[in-house]
Design an enzyme around this catalytic site. Structure first.
Site, short mmCIF file in Angstrom:
data_model
loop_
_atom_site.label_atom_id
_atom_site.label_comp_id
_atom_site.label_asym_id
_atom_site.label_seq_id
_atom_site.Cartn_x
_atom_site.Cartn_y
_atom_site.Cartn_z
N GLU A 13 0.88 -1.24 -0.08
CA GLU A 13 -0.02 -0.14 0.07
C GLU A 13 1.08 1.25 0.11
O GLU A 13 1.82 1.06 0.48
CB GLU A 13 -0.91 0.03 1.27
N HIS A 74 -4.93 6.37 0.00
CA HIS A 74 -3.66 5.18 -0.04
C HIS A 74 -4.46 4.15 -0.96
O HIS A 74 -5.51 4.13 -1.65
CB HIS A 74 -3.63 4.65 1.28
N HIS A 76 -5.04 0.22 -2.59
CA HIS A 76 -5.21 -1.35 -1.92
C HIS A 76 -4.92 -2.09 -3.29
O HIS A 76 -5.38 -2.31 -4.14
CB HIS A 76 -6.67 -1.52 -1.78
N ASP A 87 -9.95 1.70 8.08
CA ASP A 87 -9.67 2.96 6.98
C ASP A 87 -10.71 3.97 7.94
O ASP A 87 -10.68 4.91 8.12
CB ASP A 87 -10.14 2.62 5.97
ZN LIG Z 1 -7.51 0.96 3.08
#
Ligand SMILES: [Zn+2]
Length: 145
Positions: A13, A74, A76, A87
């Protein structure tokens, strides 16, 4: 910007912050930029702990032209852009943290599969993460309602 960075990190990530402007008349935020991953971030296959290196200075610079911290992004890798429960927890914590001065932070997640990217855009409002439909303008600007 987000798409390219997400694709460039297929194993782990990655992420950064969102900088933008508030359009109070139309009750919306305009995301103008997504930063690169701060160098002091910690990354893993299914987790991301954003660092803060350089951000204070960047935000101070942007503040002069009326641009502020508006949220987080961010990736995935190999997954869907659906926000995870952690999150949601993180965004809730940010919305309540006076340091961020951002009561409705935006979250953009880039899910990658091979060379394709799908984005989700949400906003944390009154403790709940609300998903938005997105309209995109160019590479870095994103307008939300
Ligand atoms: Zn996430």
């Amino acid at each position: 910007m987000i798409e390219q960075q997400a694709l460039a990190s297929p194993e782990n990530e990655t992420g950064g912050i969102l900088i933008g402007r508030y359009d109070y008349a139309n009750d919306r935020a305009v995301v103008l930029a997504a930063t690169q991953r701060p160098t002091d971030s910690e990354i893993g296959r299914t987790w991301f702990r954003r660092g803060s290196s350089g951000l204070k200075q960047l935000l101070r610079e942007r503040w002069k032209s009326g641009e502020y911290y508006v949220g987080e992004w961010h990736s995935h890798p190999g997954g869907s852009p659906e926000p995870s429960s952690s999150d949601v927890r993180e965004m809730r914590a940010i919305s309540r943290n006076p340091v961020y001065a951002c009561s409705k932070p935006i979250l953009i997640i880039a899910g990658t599969v091979g060379n394709s990217v799908s984005l989700s855009v949400s906003v944390m409002e009154a403790g709940l993460l609300v998903r938005f439909r997105t309209q995109r303008y160019g590479h870095t600007a994103m307008e939300m309602k």
